[in-house]
Design an enzyme around this catalytic site. Structure first.
Site, PDB file in Angstrom:
ATOM      1  N   CYS A 125      14.226  21.652  24.114  1.00 47.52           N
ATOM      2  CA  CYS A 125      13.965  20.920  25.359  1.00 47.52           C
ATOM      3  C   CYS A 125      14.449  19.482  25.270  1.00 47.52           C
ATOM      4  O   CYS A 125      14.833  18.881  26.266  1.00 47.52           O
ATOM      5  CB  CYS A 125      12.473  20.966  25.692  1.00 47.52           C
ATOM      6  SG  CYS A 125      11.402  20.299  24.392  1.00 47.52           S
ATOM      7  N   HIS A 183       6.566  18.707  23.564  1.00 45.51           N
ATOM      8  CA  HIS A 183       7.434  19.152  24.651  1.00 45.51           C
ATOM      9  C   HIS A 183       7.979  17.927  25.364  1.00 45.51           C
ATOM     10  O   HIS A 183       7.302  16.904  25.480  1.00 45.51           O
ATOM     11  CB  HIS A 183       6.660  20.040  25.624  1.00 45.51           C
ATOM     12  CG  HIS A 183       7.538  20.737  26.626  1.00 45.51           C
ATOM     13  ND1 HIS A 183       8.696  21.395  26.263  1.00 45.51           N
ATOM     14  CD2 HIS A 183       7.436  20.880  27.977  1.00 45.51           C
ATOM     15  CE1 HIS A 183       9.260  21.920  27.340  1.00 45.51           C
ATOM     16  NE2 HIS A 183       8.523  21.618  28.398  1.00 45.51           N
ATOM     17  N   ASN A 226      10.388  20.055  34.460  1.00 42.07           N
ATOM     18  CA  ASN A 226      10.136  20.786  33.224  1.00 42.07           C
ATOM     19  C   ASN A 226      11.359  21.648  32.911  1.00 42.07           C
ATOM     20  O   ASN A 226      11.766  22.467  33.743  1.00 42.07           O
ATOM     21  CB  ASN A 226       8.899  21.675  33.406  1.00 42.07           C
ATOM     22  CG  ASN A 226       8.541  22.443  32.141  1.00 42.07           C
ATOM     23  OD1 ASN A 226       9.181  22.303  31.113  1.00 42.07           O
ATOM     24  ND2 ASN A 226       7.515  23.265  32.229  1.00 42.07           N
TER      25      ASN A 226
END
Length: 668
Positions: free
Chosen positions: A74, A241, A266
């Protein structure tokens, strides 16, 4: 080669990358991450085998955005999102006009470009992509027919050696690799509880993000936020994250107060937030319906609005990438100024030579040194970027080097950058290092790059990059970005000197000189012209150093090839008067007196050296060739033992950075 591959390009075989083949070697490095369980399940397919009409980019910008798969990268995908906001950078990383699948020139390969240690590096891959059940198993676009992200991810994996190497990392590193710019990381937590020593005036890095600071450049900079633990409003996120801040706006509520809202994306491509501003949350009741409708219409799949209080409480830190103009200039996030002047220089910390450690260490002065000349008052950004440690140098197949002494972060040393302003280029290094620097990075940090910011007055500045531990080796890059004219240069490499010992601290000065026929090439003491040779005055001030062995070491190095050397040597004479070494007043040499120390006989060699014990006083070194009128350039190094006071400052070691990764269940 499949027959279908030959048919796609008129009978010519499609490119297959042998350096990054379509097998487990490109997927795994040590099978230490969760994707190791995928061994044996992954097949490799070209885009035309996945969908009917593949393309690099989708026409709809929202459908071109990234969607994370089974790989915990990510941090990289957040940086990729910024490319969609900057067409110039996207074209730099993904050169335009490459033949795609509907082009007769298509041959199954694509070229990408990444910034690495100061230069843009080309990476060519084939377009075979890892799949499970005929669907991409790693990153992809929201549009099932757009493949720029999947191909870019593969090229970045090739640069690192495998897909598995992309598991866990920093958004800041990926942003620099994709833009060649600068990035800063800020904490959203409270300021550190530990107080800094009063004597340490090092510049403290901003600990809390002030969004108002970024307001002038908010439409141009890249902003990402990350969490190191499970936020209350994002129960699905879990630990570690990273998400992208797409925009933020100031809104006036129905009661007349203001609220700052941030739109967050996201990379999983789905909403996982339960805050007051999601869907028909209670937050929207405080804003007029027209504004509500406008803001909610901007939300794409995987995005959500948060207010500032939610943002600050739910995330741990923020990464900000500096805007880059169409001309390629950095723009300051502090002032909005264009930083039109830039320089970069490479360097290296070498154990036993230039790896002096932090200011806590007596060997600090042996670290590499750089001159910065500021021509007029202006804004300056300095960065120190270290190379990642690798076990070998094989291109695209590098293996991280284990370092048992640095278990906190195996890939990087803890580094810092300090800066001192000097009144003139000739100064006493030891005395200067006892003073606090005029600017520095926060502390020694286990990060790839640390950044120093300031407004500087005209003059000369000395920069010293350092690792926390003495003897820690690494390569690095010093970068300078400024709004006004500056110049950056490394201090000249010293001549080879006497072996380093552990008998205290030494201060070394280096002088350049030359013997010129008919002018300064006077020859040895056998000739009356001896006194025409260059003279180098110095003083011995520390009486305490005299009682403990040699306190002066001199090395003379001639700059000539081994096949054409002159016999060289030197004498040290005591002067008749004391003199401050920084002053340029004349000294009186007793020409009828013998030298107090000599390096003779003259020798046919590159270097001659002498160590001796001299009492406090004023001295002059006279280097010479044996015969007069022998022209050559030379370097003279003079080391004097000193008893330096303990620096009234404690360099501190920063915490290891938290690497951001997460596994996402692939949605069909």
């Amino acid at each position: 080669m499949k027959e279908a591959d030959r048919a796609e390009c008129g009978g010519e075989a499609l490119f297959e990358d042998l350096d990054f083949p379509a097998n487990d070697r490109s997927l795994f490095s040590d099978s230490s991450t969760p994707i190791a369980r995928l061994q044996g399940e992954i097949s490799w397919r070209r885009p035309q085998e996945i969908c009917q009409s593949p393309a690099l980019l989708a026409d709809n910008i929202n459908l071109a955005h990234v969607k994370q798969g089974l790989l915990g990268d990510c941090w990289f995908l957040c940086a990729c999102t910024f490319l969609l906001k900057n067409k110039r950078l996207l074209n730099k990383v993904l050169p335009p006009d490459q033949p795609q699948w509907d082009d007769s020139r298509y041959r199954g390969s694509f070229q990408f470009c990444f910034w690495q240690q100061g230069h843009w590096t080309d990476v060519t891959i084939d377009d075979r992509l890892p799949c499970i059940n005929s669907a991409l198993c790693f990153s992809r676009c929201h549009s099932p027919t757009a493949f720029w992200v999947a191909l870019l991810e593969k090229a970045y994996a090739k640069l690192h050696g495998s897909y598995e190497r992309l598991w866990a990392g920093q958004v800041s590193e990926a942003l620099v690799d994709l833009t060649g710019g600068l990035v800063e990381r800020w904490s959203l937590g409270e300021s550190e509880d530990e107080p800094r020593p009063e004597q340490d005036s090092d510049q403290v890095r901003r600990r809390r993000l002030d969004l108002n600071l970024l307001d002038p450049v908010k439409d141009e900079c890249a902003v990402s936020c990350s969490t190191h633990s499970s936020p209350g409003g994002a129960s699905e996120l879990g630990q570690y994250h990273a998400l992208t801040v797409m925009e933020w706006v100031d809104m006036k509520t129905l009661s007349g107060s203001k609220v700052l809202l941030l739109r967050i994306r996201n990379p999983w491509g789905r909403c996982c937030w339960g805050g007051a501003w999601i869907g028909s949350g209670v937050g929207w009741t405080s804003v007029d319906p027209v504004s509500t409708s406008d803001l909610q219409a901007r939300v794409a799949e995987g995005e959500v609005w948060l207010d500032e209080n939610e943002f600050l409480s739910q995330f741990d830190d923020v990464t900000v990438g500096y805007p880059i103009s169409d001309e390629g200039h950095l723009k300051s996030i502090y002032t909005g100024n264009l930083l039109t002047h830039n320089h970069q220089l490479a360097g290296r910390w070498i154990k036993g030579h230039s790896a002096g450690g932090s200011r806590n260490s007596s060997s600090y002065s042996s670290n590499p040194k750089f001159w910065l000349k500021v021509c007029e008052r202006g804004e300056l950004l300095m960065s120190l970027l270290q190379h990642r440690k690798w076990r070998n140098t094989e291109k695209y197949a590098q293996t991280p080097q284990e370092d048992s002494k640095n278990s906190t972060h195996q890939h990087y040393q803890a580094i810092a950058l300090h800066m001192w302003k000097v009144e003139k280029r000739r100064f006493n290094l030891s005395r200067m290092l006892n003073k606090p620097p005029c600017a520095s990075t926060h502390c020694h940090a286990y990060e790839r790059e640390v950044v120093l910011h300031g407004q500087l007055e005209p003059g000369y500045y000395l920069l010293i990059p350092s690792t926390y531990q003495p003897g820690a080796e690494a390569r690095f890059l010093i970068r300078a970005f400024s709004s006004s004219s500056t110049s950056l240069c490394a201090l000249k490499s010293p001549a080879p000197s006497l072996p380093l010992t552990t008998d205290g601290e030494w201060e070394t000065s280096y002088y350049q000189g030359s013997w010129v026929e008919g002018r300064t090439a006077g020859g040895s003491r056998n000739f009356l012209s001896h006194w025409q040779n260059p003279c180098f005055p110095f003083t011995v001030c520390d009486a305490s150093a005299v009682t403990s062995g040699d306190n002066v070491r001199v090395t003379l190095h001639q700059s000539r090839p081994d096949t054409d050397l002159h016999p060289i040597g030197f004498h040290i004479y005591k002067c008749l008067c004391m003199q401050v070494p920084e002053e340029e007043s004349e000294q009186t040499l007793p020409r009828d007196e013998d030298p107090v120390a000599s390096c003779v006989p003259h020798c046919y060699t590159q270097n001659v050296s002498l160590a001796c014990c001299l009492s406090p006083g004023a001295y002059t070194i006279v280097p010479s060739t044996y015969q007069p009128d022998c022209s050559a350039n030379f370097t003279l190094s003079l080391a004097r033992r000193i008893h330096r006071k303990v620096v009234k400052s404690q360099e501190r070691l920063g915490n290891a950075i938290q690497e951001i990764s997460h596994i996402s269940v692939m949605q069909s």
